[in-house]
Design an enzyme around this catalytic site. Structure first.
Site, PDB file in Angstrom:
ATOM      1  N   CYS A  97      46.418 -25.791 -13.510  1.00 20.65           N
ATOM      2  CA  CYS A  97      46.700 -26.627 -14.680  1.00 20.65           C
ATOM      3  C   CYS A  97      46.744 -28.082 -14.234  1.00 20.65           C
ATOM      4  O   CYS A  97      47.483 -28.436 -13.313  1.00 20.65           O
ATOM      5  CB  CYS A  97      48.033 -26.228 -15.309  1.00 20.65           C
ATOM      6  SG  CYS A  97      48.564 -27.386 -16.604  1.00 20.65           S
ATOM      7  N   CYS A 125      50.509 -29.718 -14.787  1.00 20.00           N
ATOM      8  CA  CYS A 125      51.723 -29.350 -14.046  1.00 20.00           C
ATOM      9  C   CYS A 125      51.432 -28.704 -12.689  1.00 20.00           C
ATOM     10  O   CYS A 125      52.360 -28.386 -11.952  1.00 20.00           O
ATOM     11  CB  CYS A 125      52.607 -28.437 -14.888  1.00 20.00           C
ATOM     12  SG  CYS A 125      51.989 -26.747 -15.050  1.00 20.00           S
ATOM     13  N   CYS A 176      38.335 -16.843 -14.653  1.00 20.32           N
ATOM     14  CA  CYS A 176      39.075 -15.583 -14.657  1.00 20.32           C
ATOM     15  C   CYS A 176      40.561 -15.935 -14.562  1.00 20.32           C
ATOM     16  O   CYS A 176      41.047 -16.339 -13.513  1.00 20.32           O
ATOM     17  CB  CYS A 176      38.609 -14.780 -13.440  1.00 20.32           C
ATOM     18  SG  CYS A 176      39.267 -13.132 -13.380  1.00 20.32           S
ATOM     19  N   CYS A 198      53.723 -25.538 -19.072  1.00 16.89           N
ATOM     20  CA  CYS A 198      53.884 -26.899 -19.598  1.00 16.89           C
ATOM     21  C   CYS A 198      53.266 -27.117 -20.980  1.00 16.89           C
ATOM     22  O   CYS A 198      53.425 -28.183 -21.564  1.00 16.89           O
ATOM     23  CB  CYS A 198      53.298 -27.913 -18.618  1.00 16.89           C
ATOM     24  SG  CYS A 198      51.497 -27.988 -18.645  1.00 16.89           S
ATOM     25  N   CYS A 258      49.004 -23.667 -21.348  1.00 11.18           N
ATOM     26  CA  CYS A 258      49.702 -23.336 -20.098  1.00 11.18           C
ATOM     27  C   CYS A 258      51.110 -22.826 -20.421  1.00 11.18           C
ATOM     28  O   CYS A 258      51.850 -23.462 -21.166  1.00 11.18           O
ATOM     29  CB  CYS A 258      49.770 -24.582 -19.211  1.00 11.18           C
ATOM     30  SG  CYS A 258      50.727 -24.340 -17.704  1.00 11.18           S
TER      31      CYS A 258
HETATM   32 FE    FE Z   1      50.734 -26.532 -16.935  1.00 11.34          FE
END
Ligand code: FE
Length: 188
Positions: free
Chosen positions: A148, A151, A171, A102, A99
């Site tokens: 995610c 976060c 996607c 984060c 990510c």
């Molecule tokens: Fe994240």
């Protein structure tokens, strides 16, 4: 007469149930990321999702400082990068996709495939705990948003037209991720 009243009450109850379920007060969140079988969904109130506690909770102003304007638009405002424009669309290197907000491990290169969609596509997240799936009814469509799990940042959407073994197509916006090539070298 008694039968008529019972019929009327029953109709009222059915109508009430219909309207309460159609009012959009709740959405479905998939609690298992391996399968979208309905038994893995649990109904949650919209407010519950908004208040969902992520491991990393930052104020919008903090995210704005940490991310580039382009990243902020996609990750925090649920935007979409332009098709075929992302930095990972044609990335064929071995490694981990994390990510961009984060550092949470999201996808591994061995589940990445060329879907022809113009966005990096994966048939499975790195782990069950990597992402959260949320029903998204924006733009007059019903889609499943991928977030995610650490976060709460927006990553992309998941569709049912992917390859085996899952049949899923995650996607994902390139801009929502960073690529960790070294992790793959260290041990996998
Ligand atoms: Fe994240």
């Amino acid at each position: 007469m008694k039968k008529y009243i019972i019929f009327l009450l029953a109709s009222l109850l059915i109508l009430l149930f219909f309207f309460s379920s159609e009012s959009g007060k709740s959405i479905l969140v998939n609690i298992s990321h391996k399968s979208d079988s309905l038994k893995n969904y649990r109904e949650v109130k919209k407010t519950e999702v908004i208040e969902m506690k992520y491991q990393i909770n930052k104020h919008d102003s903090e995210w704005e400082k940490e991310l580039t304007p382009e990243q902020y638009k996609v990750l925090r405002e649920r935007g979409t990068e332009q098709q075929f424009s992302g930095k990972f669309y044609k990335n064929h290197e071995t490694g981990d996709y994390i990510c961009a907000a984060c550092g949470n491990l999201l996808f591994k290169s061995d589940t990445k495939y060329n879907s022809g969609s113009g966005w990096p596509s994966y048939w499975e997240p790195a782990a069950d705990s990597s992402v959260v799936l949320v029903e998204d009814n924006s733009f007059g469509m019903t889609r499943t948003e991928v977030i995610c799990a650490r976060c709460g940042s927006h990553l992309g959407h998941v569709f049912d037209d992917g390859p085996n073994p899952t049949g899923k197509r995650y996607c994902i916006n390139s801009i929502s991720m960073e690529f960790d090539k070294d992790t793959a070298k260290k041990g996998k």
